[in-house]
Design a protein around this motif. Structure first.
Motif, PDB file in Angstrom:
ATOM      1  N   PHE A  34       4.971  -2.298   3.492  1.00 22.00           N
ATOM      2  CA  PHE A  34       4.318  -3.586   3.717  1.00 22.00           C
ATOM      3  C   PHE A  34       5.088  -4.349   4.769  1.00 22.00           C
ATOM      4  CE2 PHE A  34       7.464  -4.295   0.476  1.00 22.00           C
ATOM      5  CZ  PHE A  34       8.008  -5.529   0.771  1.00 22.00           C
ATOM      6  N   ILE A  35       4.452  -5.388   5.286  1.00 21.69           N
ATOM      7  CA  ILE A  35       5.064  -6.268   6.276  1.00 21.69           C
ATOM      8  C   ILE A  35       5.081  -7.664   5.684  1.00 21.69           C
ATOM      9  CG2 ILE A  35       4.804  -7.255   8.581  1.00 21.69           C
ATOM     10  CD1 ILE A  35       3.333  -4.693   9.348  1.00 21.69           C
ATOM     11  N   GLU A  36       6.130  -8.411   5.970  1.00 18.92           N
ATOM     12  CA  GLU A  36       6.219  -9.785   5.474  1.00 18.92           C
ATOM     13  C   GLU A  36       5.864 -10.769   6.569  1.00 18.92           C
ATOM     14  OE1 GLU A  36       9.573 -11.172   3.158  1.00 18.92           O
ATOM     15  OE2 GLU A  36      10.137  -9.078   2.866  1.00 18.92           O
ATOM     16  N   THR A  37       5.150 -11.825   6.182  1.00 19.03           N
ATOM     17  CA  THR A  37       4.908 -12.918   7.108  1.00 19.03           C
ATOM     18  C   THR A  37       6.158 -13.780   7.167  1.00 19.03           C
ATOM     19  OG1 THR A  37       4.039 -14.380   5.399  1.00 19.03           O
ATOM     20  CG2 THR A  37       2.451 -12.957   6.547  1.00 19.03           C
ATOM     21  N   ARG A  38       6.165 -14.750   8.052  1.00 22.74           N
ATOM     22  CA  ARG A  38       7.324 -15.648   8.150  1.00 22.74           C
ATOM     23  C   ARG A  38       7.532 -16.427   6.865  1.00 22.74           C
ATOM     24  NH1 ARG A  38       7.437 -18.796  13.695  1.00 22.74           N
ATOM     25  NH2 ARG A  38       9.416 -19.413  12.784  1.00 22.74           N
ATOM     26  N   SER A  39       6.447 -16.648   6.117  1.00 20.47           N
ATOM     27  CA  SER A  39       6.565 -17.394   4.859  1.00 20.47           C
ATOM     28  C   SER A  39       6.955 -16.486   3.688  1.00 20.47           C
ATOM     29  CB  SER A  39       5.252 -18.111   4.550  1.00 20.47           C
ATOM     30  OG  SER A  39       4.218 -17.162   4.340  1.00 20.47           O
ATOM     31  N   GLY A  40       7.089 -15.175   3.934  1.00 18.57           N
ATOM     32  CA  GLY A  40       7.515 -14.255   2.880  1.00 18.57           C
ATOM     33  C   GLY A  40       6.386 -13.576   2.134  1.00 18.57           C
ATOM     34  N   ARG A  41       5.150 -13.772   2.581  1.00 23.22           N
ATOM     35  CA  ARG A  41       4.011 -13.129   1.918  1.00 23.22           C
ATOM     36  C   ARG A  41       3.949 -11.665   2.342  1.00 23.22           C
ATOM     37  NH1 ARG A  41      -1.494 -11.928   3.232  1.00 23.22           N
ATOM     38  NH2 ARG A  41      -2.772 -11.937   1.360  1.00 23.22           N
ATOM     39  N   PRO A  42       3.915 -10.752   1.369  1.00 21.60           N
ATOM     40  CA  PRO A  42       3.784  -9.340   1.728  1.00 21.60           C
ATOM     41  C   PRO A  42       2.357  -9.031   2.169  1.00 21.60           C
ATOM     42  CG  PRO A  42       3.990  -9.579  -0.653  1.00 21.60           C
ATOM     43  CD  PRO A  42       4.121 -10.940  -0.070  1.00 21.60           C
ATOM     44  N   LEU A  43       2.227  -8.353   3.295  1.00 17.75           N
ATOM     45  CA  LEU A  43       0.926  -7.939   3.807  1.00 17.75           C
ATOM     46  C   LEU A  43       0.772  -6.441   3.587  1.00 17.75           C
ATOM     47  CD1 LEU A  43       0.861  -9.850   7.214  1.00 17.75           C
ATOM     48  CD2 LEU A  43      -0.145 -10.557   5.035  1.00 17.75           C
ATOM     49  N   VAL A  44      -0.285  -6.073   2.872  1.00 15.24           N
ATOM     50  CA  VAL A  44      -0.544  -4.667   2.562  1.00 15.24           C
ATOM     51  C   VAL A  44      -1.929  -4.327   3.101  1.00 15.24           C
ATOM     52  CG1 VAL A  44      -0.705  -2.939   0.736  1.00 15.24           C
ATOM     53  CG2 VAL A  44       0.850  -4.862   0.478  1.00 15.24           C
ATOM     54  N   GLY A  45      -2.023  -3.250   3.839  1.00 12.03           N
ATOM     55  CA  GLY A  45      -3.289  -2.827   4.418  1.00 12.03           C
ATOM     56  C   GLY A  45      -4.216  -2.225   3.377  1.00 12.03           C
ATOM     57  N   ARG A  46      -5.492  -2.528   3.521  1.00 14.51           N
ATOM     58  CA  ARG A  46      -6.510  -2.035   2.583  1.00 14.51           C
ATOM     59  C   ARG A  46      -6.615  -0.504   2.632  1.00 14.51           C
ATOM     60  NH1 ARG A  46      -9.757  -5.072   0.088  1.00 14.51           N
ATOM     61  NH2 ARG A  46      -9.369  -6.827   1.472  1.00 14.51           N
ATOM     62  N   HIS A  47      -6.576   0.062   3.822  1.00 11.77           N
ATOM     63  CA  HIS A  47      -6.644   1.522   3.943  1.00 11.77           C
ATOM     64  C   HIS A  47      -5.429   2.178   3.286  1.00 11.77           C
ATOM     65  CE1 HIS A  47      -7.826   5.354   5.659  1.00 11.77           C
ATOM     66  NE2 HIS A  47      -6.584   5.514   6.068  1.00 11.77           N
TER      67      HIS A  47
END
Length: 80
Positions: A34-47
């Motif tokens: 996953f990748i984190e935004t500057r605010s610390g939110r984990p971003l996970v791709g749907r695929h």
């Protein structure tokens, strides 16, 4: 239309946590990328989620297509 990144609600449903720190720990403990935004939110791709959960939508072919037959080949019999 759904986006390519899981929403906050979907991520909470996946991990079982609403707090971002616990979501990151859950993802890291299971080896998820996953990748984190500057605010610390984990971003996970749907695929990626579909791949990790073993969900198949028939997008990938089950068998490889036969190799293409060449339509032209050079005649190198007279090359010295």
């Amino acid at each position: 239309m759904e986006t390519e990144i899981l929403s906050d609600e979907e991520l909470a449903e996946l991990t079982g946590y609403k707090a971002r720190g616990y979501q990151r720990r859950w993802l890291e403990a299971r080896g998820w990328v996953f990748i984190e935004t500057r605010s610390g939110r984990p971003l996970v791709g749907r695929h990626y989620v579909r791949m990790k959960l073993g969900v198949s939508h028939g997008v990938m072919p089950t068998a490889l297509p036969p190799p293409a037959v060449p339509t032209w080949t050079p005649d190198i019999s007279k090359v010295r």
